[in-house]
Design a protein around this motif. Structure first.
Motif, PDB file in Angstrom:
ATOM      1  N   SER A   1      -7.959  -4.372   3.179  1.00 61.63           N
ATOM      2  CA  SER A   1      -9.170  -3.588   3.400  1.00 61.63           C
ATOM      3  C   SER A   1     -10.372  -4.341   2.857  1.00 61.63           C
ATOM      4  O   SER A   1     -10.276  -5.006   1.826  1.00 61.63           O
TER       5      SER A   1
ATOM      6  N   THR B   1       0.296   5.516  -5.373  1.00 63.89           N
ATOM      7  CA  THR B   1      -0.602   4.655  -4.607  1.00 63.89           C
ATOM      8  C   THR B   1      -1.712   5.499  -4.020  1.00 63.89           C
ATOM      9  O   THR B   1      -1.689   6.736  -4.127  1.00 63.89           O
TER      10      THR B   1
ATOM     11  N   ALA C   1      -3.772   6.467   1.653  1.00 66.33           N
ATOM     12  CA  ALA C   1      -3.750   5.798   2.962  1.00 66.33           C
ATOM     13  C   ALA C   1      -2.380   5.211   3.289  1.00 66.33           C
ATOM     14  O   ALA C   1      -1.924   5.255   4.429  1.00 66.33           O
ATOM     15  N   THR C   2      -1.725   4.682   2.269  1.00 63.84           N
ATOM     16  CA  THR C   2      -0.434   4.027   2.489  1.00 63.84           C
ATOM     17  C   THR C   2       0.568   4.984   3.129  1.00 63.84           C
ATOM     18  O   THR C   2       1.275   4.621   4.075  1.00 63.84           O
TER      19      THR C   2
ATOM     20  N   VAL D   1       3.102  -1.870  -2.372  1.00 67.76           N
ATOM     21  CA  VAL D   1       1.649  -1.859  -2.591  1.00 67.76           C
ATOM     22  C   VAL D   1       1.359  -2.741  -3.807  1.00 67.76           C
ATOM     23  O   VAL D   1       1.978  -2.574  -4.854  1.00 67.76           O
TER      24      VAL D   1
ATOM     25  N   ASN E   1     -10.614  -1.044   9.359  1.00 62.16           N
ATOM     26  CA  ASN E   1     -10.469  -0.671   7.947  1.00 62.16           C
ATOM     27  C   ASN E   1      -9.013  -0.870   7.522  1.00 62.16           C
ATOM     28  O   ASN E   1      -8.148  -1.148   8.361  1.00 62.16           O
ATOM     29  N   GLY E   2      -8.760  -0.691   6.249  1.00 64.64           N
ATOM     30  CA  GLY E   2      -7.420  -0.928   5.722  1.00 64.64           C
ATOM     31  C   GLY E   2      -6.400   0.098   6.187  1.00 64.64           C
ATOM     32  O   GLY E   2      -5.223  -0.222   6.367  1.00 64.64           O
TER      33      GLY E   2
ATOM     34  N   GLY F   1     -14.094  -2.313   6.898  1.00 68.89           N
ATOM     35  CA  GLY F   1     -13.460  -3.480   7.502  1.00 68.89           C
ATOM     36  C   GLY F   1     -12.027  -3.575   7.032  1.00 68.89           C
ATOM     37  O   GLY F   1     -11.666  -2.999   6.001  1.00 68.89           O
TER      38      GLY F   1
ATOM     39  N   TYR G   1      -4.222   7.557  -9.613  1.00 70.05           N
ATOM     40  CA  TYR G   1      -4.764   8.654  -8.813  1.00 70.05           C
ATOM     41  C   TYR G   1      -4.297   9.954  -9.452  1.00 70.05           C
ATOM     42  O   TYR G   1      -3.182  10.004  -9.951  1.00 70.05           O
TER      43      TYR G   1
ATOM     44  N   ALA H   1      -4.455  -4.108   0.040  1.00 67.78           N
ATOM     45  CA  ALA H   1      -5.859  -3.668  -0.029  1.00 67.78           C
ATOM     46  C   ALA H   1      -6.490  -3.921  -1.402  1.00 67.78           C
ATOM     47  O   ALA H   1      -7.695  -4.104  -1.506  1.00 67.78           O
TER      48      ALA H   1
ATOM     49  N   TYR I   1     -13.243  -2.516   2.350  1.00 64.52           N
ATOM     50  CA  TYR I   1     -14.096  -1.431   1.846  1.00 64.52           C
ATOM     51  C   TYR I   1     -14.996  -2.031   0.750  1.00 64.52           C
ATOM     52  O   TYR I   1     -14.561  -2.897  -0.002  1.00 64.52           O
TER      53      TYR I   1
END
Ligand SMILES: *Cc1c(COP(=O)(O)O)cnc(C)c1O
Length: 375
Positions: free
Chosen positions: A187, A86, A89-90, A132, A60-61, A200, A319, A160, A189
């Motif tokens: 990613s 962002t 995950a980053t 990003v 995954n990413g 992935g 976000y 991603a 996703y």
């Protein structure tokens, strides 16, 4: 009218069903579920598409970002510079590895890393910059690479949301996002521009030594079977996902064009709406519109969202809480970060549906729904 969704993976699948079903069946027949031919083919196909020497598929990413950072011989407390604006995950992987996230601001047009903010954040402990390519627009990679070189820093691109986007340097050379830094992480996703039917991810690099190291880390730090040289993890793309991605990669440019058409439709429709700042791209980048994110000016966003919801028009806030204010980051959360643009954007961004399966009827209905609140 078909029901409007933020993403429509179902209809995207139906359009390529025969091909995809055949490819899945082939994997089933081969019974090579892990590291099968489809995985090797996909690594090769993606490397050709992106114009990068090495592609290492992974689970995954988020893993891709983690493996990239694990490959750089960092020490606890080393500083990693990344935007606060962002997906979590980053920055999460930075903290997970015992490194220190240092949050910088973004540019109000591209929503990507701001160069002045980056320059100010560099200290003797800085080791890596993680730009990003948010929403499908490239970060200012030329300047970032110059700053990285001058300060001896690594650059890991979080690609991603922007796979397929082009970055043009001032000398006219064009490269795909994710292939400009030392490492690119992406990613697959399902909702991403190139989405699998499960999880992935992939890493790319033009550096052979880094490629070897990342391959090893993604496979339990293994150099030869059952000989483990470094602490790694277990992160694989499975053969079924790779088989699907091989088909969808051929459609990626068409998928991105479809997203761009949706964005163009919205932007034309909202051009003279004073409460909306439509997203736009800076000259150096194409925009592949992973998200169509507008800024609402002088609008009660909660009421706006409720108004759309009543008309069954979905929208999302990407976000609602920027990284520097997440509870997860105890110490950093108490730091007095100076991120005026992030603080300004967070309460006013709103993303409308953008995907490859939208029709004109849906788009007209969404535009009408948005305008009916503002007038
Ligand atoms: C989706 C995403 C990731 C993580 O990818 P996963 O495959 O979900 O782990 C990382 N960074 C950004 C900006 C993303 O949008």
């Amino acid at each position: 009218m078909r029901k409007i969704q933020m993403v429509d993976t179902k209809n995207q699948y139906l359009a390529i069903k025969t091909e995809v079903d055949g490819a899945i069946q082939e994997v089933l027949d081969s019974a090579a579920y892990i590291n099968g031919k489809a995985v090797k083919d996909f690594a090769q196909n993606l490397s050709t598409y992106l114009g990068v020497e090495h592609v290492i598929p992974c689970a995954n990413g988020t893993d891709a970002l983690q493996i990239a950072m694990m490959a750089l011989d960092l020490k606890p407390g080393d500083e990693i510079i990344t935007p606060s604006f962002t997906y979590i995950a980053t920055t999460e992987v930075v903290a997970l590895l015992g490194l220190k996230p240092v949050f910088v601001d973004v540019d109000p047009i591209s929503f990507c890393m701001d160069i002045e903010s980056l320059k100010k954040a560099i200290t003797p402990k800085t080791k890596v910059i993680v730009p990003v390519h948010l929403y499908g627009h490239a970060a200012p990679m030329e300047e970032i690479m110059e700053i990285a070189k001058a300060n001896n820093l690594f650059v890991i691109e979080d690609n991603a949301q922007a796979i397929g986007s082009d970055y043009t340097f001032s000398n006219g050379v064009t490269k795909k996002t994710g292939t400009i830094g030392h490492i690119g992480a992406t990613s697959f996703y399902p909702s991403k521009n190139l989405g699998a039917f499960g999880d992935g991810g992939a890493l790319c690099t033009n550096d052979k030594a880094l490629a070897d190291k990342m391959t090893m880390i993604a496979n339990h730090g293994q150099s030869a079977r059952y000989y483990h040289d470094v602490v790694g993890c277990n992160s694989r793309l499975d053969s079924i996902q790779a088989a699907i991605l091989n088909i969808k990669l051929k459609k990626l440019d068409a998928y991105n064009s479809a997203r761009q058409l949706v964005a163009k439709y919205y932007s034309n429709a909202f051009a003279s709406v004073k409460e909306i700042i439509t997203p736009s791209s800076l000259q150096y980048s194409t925009h592949v519109y992973h998200q169509y994110t507008m800024q609402l000016i002088g609008v009660d966003r909660d009421k706006f969202i409720a108004h759309l919801a009543a008309k069954e028009i979905p929208c999302m806030i990407y976000y609602p809480v920027p990284g520097h204010l997440q509870k997860m980051f105890g110490e950093q959360k108490n730091t007095n970060w100076n991120l005026p643009i992030t603080d300004k954007l967070t309460p006013c961004v709103c993303s409308l549906p953008v995907h490859t399966e939208m029709d004109e009827e849906q788009l007209a209905y969404i535009v009408e729904g948005v305008k009916s609140f503002l007038n």
